[in-house]
Design a protein around this motif. Structure first.
Motif, PDB file in Angstrom:
ATOM      1  N   GLU A   1       0.822  -1.211   0.000  1.00 41.89           N
ATOM      2  CA  GLU A   1       0.000   0.000   0.000  1.00 41.89           C
ATOM      3  C   GLU A   1       0.857   1.261   0.000  1.00 41.89           C
ATOM      4  O   GLU A   1       0.538   2.228  -0.690  1.00 41.89           O
ATOM      5  N   ILE A   2       1.926   1.253   0.774  1.00 41.57           N
ATOM      6  CA  ILE A   2       2.767   2.449   0.908  1.00 41.57           C
ATOM      7  C   ILE A   2       3.508   2.755  -0.388  1.00 41.57           C
ATOM      8  O   ILE A   2       3.548   3.900  -0.839  1.00 41.57           O
ATOM      9  N   ARG A   3       4.087   1.739  -1.010  1.00 45.86           N
ATOM     10  CA  ARG A   3       4.883   1.970  -2.220  1.00 45.86           C
ATOM     11  C   ARG A   3       4.075   2.649  -3.338  1.00 45.86           C
ATOM     12  O   ARG A   3       4.522   3.646  -3.913  1.00 45.86           O
ATOM     13  N   PRO A   4       2.869   2.164  -3.679  1.00 40.99           N
ATOM     14  CA  PRO A   4       2.094   2.836  -4.731  1.00 40.99           C
ATOM     15  C   PRO A   4       1.678   4.267  -4.357  1.00 40.99           C
ATOM     16  O   PRO A   4       1.663   5.156  -5.213  1.00 40.99           O
ATOM     17  N   LEU A   5       1.343   4.506  -3.086  1.00 39.98           N
ATOM     18  CA  LEU A   5       1.013   5.870  -2.656  1.00 39.98           C
ATOM     19  C   LEU A   5       2.228   6.777  -2.822  1.00 39.98           C
ATOM     20  O   LEU A   5       2.113   7.910  -3.296  1.00 39.98           O
ATOM     21  N   TRP A   6       3.398   6.273  -2.440  1.00 43.49           N
ATOM     22  CA  TRP A   6       4.632   7.032  -2.577  1.00 43.49           C
ATOM     23  C   TRP A   6       4.906   7.368  -4.048  1.00 43.49           C
ATOM     24  O   TRP A   6       5.322   8.480  -4.365  1.00 43.49           O
ATOM     25  N   GLU A   7       4.658   6.440  -4.932  1.00 37.46           N
ATOM     26  CA  GLU A   7       4.894   6.702  -6.357  1.00 37.46           C
ATOM     27  C   GLU A   7       4.021   7.851  -6.868  1.00 37.46           C
ATOM     28  O   GLU A   7       4.473   8.675  -7.658  1.00 37.46           O
ATOM     29  N   VAL A   8       2.778   7.928  -6.382  1.00 33.20           N
ATOM     30  CA  VAL A   8       1.889   9.029  -6.784  1.00 33.20           C
ATOM     31  C   VAL A   8       2.375  10.344  -6.179  1.00 33.20           C
ATOM     32  O   VAL A   8       2.464  11.364  -6.870  1.00 33.20           O
ATOM     33  N   VAL A   9       2.704  10.335  -4.900  1.00 29.85           N
ATOM     34  CA  VAL A   9       3.199  11.543  -4.229  1.00 29.85           C
ATOM     35  C   VAL A   9       4.455  12.053  -4.933  1.00 29.85           C
ATOM     36  O   VAL A   9       4.596  13.243  -5.218  1.00 29.85           O
ATOM     37  N   ARG A  10       5.360  11.148  -5.249  1.00 26.31           N
ATOM     38  CA  ARG A  10       6.610  11.526  -5.915  1.00 26.31           C
ATOM     39  C   ARG A  10       6.342  12.078  -7.320  1.00 26.31           C
ATOM     40  O   ARG A  10       6.940  13.068  -7.735  1.00 26.31           O
ATOM     41  N   ARG A  11       5.414  11.454  -8.036  1.00 28.46           N
ATOM     42  CA  ARG A  11       5.090  11.900  -9.397  1.00 28.46           C
ATOM     43  C   ARG A  11       4.615  13.357  -9.416  1.00 28.46           C
ATOM     44  O   ARG A  11       4.992  14.141 -10.274  1.00 28.46           O
ATOM     45  N   TYR A  12       3.776  13.737  -8.452  1.00 27.06           N
ATOM     46  CA  TYR A  12       3.205  15.080  -8.439  1.00 27.06           C
ATOM     47  C   TYR A  12       3.986  16.054  -7.555  1.00 27.06           C
ATOM     48  O   TYR A  12       3.756  17.259  -7.617  1.00 27.06           O
ATOM     49  N   GLY A  13       4.882  15.528  -6.729  1.00 26.92           N
ATOM     50  CA  GLY A  13       5.648  16.412  -5.853  1.00 26.92           C
ATOM     51  C   GLY A  13       4.786  17.110  -4.830  1.00 26.92           C
ATOM     52  O   GLY A  13       5.066  18.236  -4.428  1.00 26.92           O
ATOM     53  N   GLU A  14       3.734  16.436  -4.384  1.00 26.88           N
ATOM     54  CA  GLU A  14       2.811  17.000  -3.402  1.00 26.88           C
ATOM     55  C   GLU A  14       2.393  15.951  -2.399  1.00 26.88           C
ATOM     56  O   GLU A  14       2.279  14.769  -2.720  1.00 26.88           O
ATOM     57  N   GLY A  15       2.121  16.399  -1.184  1.00 25.87           N
ATOM     58  CA  GLY A  15       1.542  15.549  -0.166  1.00 25.87           C
ATOM     59  C   GLY A  15       0.130  16.008   0.134  1.00 25.87           C
ATOM     60  O   GLY A  15      -0.263  17.121  -0.230  1.00 25.87           O
ATOM     61  N   VAL A  16      -0.646  15.155   0.782  1.00 29.50           N
ATOM     62  CA  VAL A  16      -2.016  15.486   1.182  1.00 29.50           C
ATOM     63  C   VAL A  16      -2.146  15.173   2.666  1.00 29.50           C
ATOM     64  O   VAL A  16      -1.860  14.049   3.094  1.00 29.50           O
ATOM     65  N   VAL A  17      -2.543  16.168   3.449  1.00 29.95           N
ATOM     66  CA  VAL A  17      -2.696  15.955   4.886  1.00 29.95           C
ATOM     67  C   VAL A  17      -3.929  15.095   5.168  1.00 29.95           C
ATOM     68  O   VAL A  17      -4.909  15.136   4.439  1.00 29.95           O
ATOM     69  N   GLN A  18      -3.859  14.334   6.244  1.00 29.76           N
ATOM     70  CA  GLN A  18      -4.945  13.406   6.579  1.00 29.76           C
ATOM     71  C   GLN A  18      -6.253  14.119   6.871  1.00 29.76           C
ATOM     72  O   GLN A  18      -7.326  13.565   6.648  1.00 29.76           O
ATOM     73  N   GLU A  19      -6.200  15.340   7.322  1.00 23.42           N
ATOM     74  CA  GLU A  19      -7.426  16.094   7.593  1.00 23.42           C
ATOM     75  C   GLU A  19      -8.230  16.349   6.324  1.00 23.42           C
ATOM     76  O   GLU A  19      -9.419  16.656   6.401  1.00 23.42           O
ATOM     77  N   ALA A  20      -7.600  16.206   5.164  1.00 23.04           N
ATOM     78  CA  ALA A  20      -8.294  16.435   3.896  1.00 23.04           C
ATOM     79  C   ALA A  20      -9.174  15.269   3.484  1.00 23.04           C
ATOM     80  O   ALA A  20      -9.975  15.398   2.564  1.00 23.04           O
ATOM     81  N   PHE A  21      -9.045  14.110   4.155  1.00 21.04           N
ATOM     82  CA  PHE A  21      -9.843  12.968   3.710  1.00 21.04           C
ATOM     83  C   PHE A  21     -10.469  12.138   4.827  1.00 21.04           C
ATOM     84  O   PHE A  21     -11.492  11.518   4.611  1.00 21.04           O
ATOM     85  N   LEU A  22      -9.939  12.099   6.023  1.00 24.24           N
ATOM     86  CA  LEU A  22     -10.432  11.164   7.030  1.00 24.24           C
ATOM     87  C   LEU A  22     -11.878  11.377   7.449  1.00 24.24           C
ATOM     88  O   LEU A  22     -12.565  10.425   7.790  1.00 24.24           O
ATOM     89  N   GLU A  23     -12.354  12.597   7.417  1.00 21.75           N
ATOM     90  CA  GLU A  23     -13.729  12.862   7.839  1.00 21.75           C
ATOM     91  C   GLU A  23     -14.708  12.871   6.676  1.00 21.75           C
ATOM     92  O   GLU A  23     -15.885  13.167   6.847  1.00 21.75           O
ATOM     93  N   ARG A  24     -14.217  12.537   5.491  1.00 17.50           N
ATOM     94  CA  ARG A  24     -15.061  12.515   4.303  1.00 17.50           C
ATOM     95  C   ARG A  24     -14.856  11.208   3.559  1.00 17.50           C
ATOM     96  O   ARG A  24     -13.839  10.555   3.725  1.00 17.50           O
ATOM     97  N   ASN A  25     -15.772  10.861   2.711  1.00 17.51           N
ATOM     98  CA  ASN A  25     -15.713   9.611   1.963  1.00 17.51           C
ATOM     99  C   ASN A  25     -14.824   9.706   0.728  1.00 17.51           C
ATOM    100  O   ASN A  25     -14.638   8.737   0.025  1.00 17.51           O
ATOM    101  N   THR A  26     -14.276  10.884   0.455  1.00 17.60           N
ATOM    102  CA  THR A  26     -13.555  11.081  -0.792  1.00 17.60           C
ATOM    103  C   THR A  26     -12.588  12.246  -0.658  1.00 17.60           C
ATOM    104  O   THR A  26     -12.689  13.041   0.267  1.00 17.60           O
ATOM    105  N   LEU A  27     -11.682  12.357  -1.600  1.00 13.37           N
ATOM    106  CA  LEU A  27     -10.814  13.530  -1.685  1.00 13.37           C
ATOM    107  C   LEU A  27     -11.473  14.645  -2.483  1.00 13.37           C
ATOM    108  O   LEU A  27     -10.984  15.760  -2.514  1.00 13.37           O
ATOM    109  N   GLU A  28     -12.594  14.358  -3.134  1.00 13.82           N
ATOM    110  CA  GLU A  28     -13.288  15.360  -3.940  1.00 13.82           C
ATOM    111  C   GLU A  28     -13.985  16.363  -3.032  1.00 13.82           C
ATOM    112  O   GLU A  28     -14.062  16.197  -1.835  1.00 13.82           O
ATOM    113  N   ALA A  29     -14.554  17.402  -3.632  1.00 16.65           N
ATOM    114  CA  ALA A  29     -15.273  18.452  -2.902  1.00 16.65           C
ATOM    115  C   ALA A  29     -14.384  19.072  -1.835  1.00 16.65           C
ATOM    116  O   ALA A  29     -14.748  19.218  -0.691  1.00 16.65           O
TER     117      ALA A  29
END
Length: 159
Positions: A121-149
């Motif tokens: 799970e970690i390796r594929p997430l890291w590949e996406v983070v590295r590709r875009y050069g951005e991280g996403v904080v957990q507060e952006a998704f844990l209380e919602r069902n999606t990263l959208e909106a």
């Protein structure tokens, strides 16, 4: 469930059931700690003597993914799928919760560890983070069902 950020730990009762369901019927939440309070090594010592499965609820950035890899018996990462993260960072470039500042600040310390990780799970997430050069904080998704909106996400900064 080891939670990286105190604010997310404090609000764990509000997390979307999508993420909680993978953690079992009655998950135990543990704050990972910080330099001025609970220490991460004490939390890892507790995990070492426990036989419970370990889940990581961390930011999806180099430090968060690296922290997850340091947890004994890491079973799973609590967060969106790799595909959702990729779509979010690719499509929502202007309104993204992506944090290039976190990526740049943490890359040098964690890149080698993450590049060498075979975790499914970690390796594929890291590949996406590295590709875009951005991280996403957990507060952006844990209380919602999606990263959208993204406009509905709580605005909390992380270090």
């Amino acid at each position: 469930v080891v939670v990286e950020n105190f604010e997310s730990f404090r609000r764990c009762g509000l997390w979307d059931t999508r993420y909680l369901s993978r953690c079992g019927a009655n998950p135990l939440f543990v704050f990972r700690g910080e330099k001025d309070g609970t220490r991460a090594d004490a939390v890892n010592a507790l995990l070492d003597i426990s036989e419970l499965p370990v889940f990581a609820a961390c930011d999806i950035d180099p430090a968060g993914l690296g922290i997850a890899l340091t947890l004994p018996r890491l079973q799973s990462f609590v967060g969106p799928t790799t595909e959702e993260l990729d779509r979010h960072l690719r499509i929502n470039r202007d309104a993204s919760s992506g944090r290039s500042d976190l990526y740049l600040k943490q890359h040098a310390q964690w890149a080698r560890v993450l590049d060498a990780s075979p975790h499914p799970e970690i390796r594929p997430l890291w590949e996406v983070v590295r590709r875009y050069g951005e991280g996403v904080v957990q507060e952006a998704f844990l209380e919602r069902n999606t990263l959208e909106a993204e406009q509905d996400a709580p605005r909390i900064t992380s270090t």
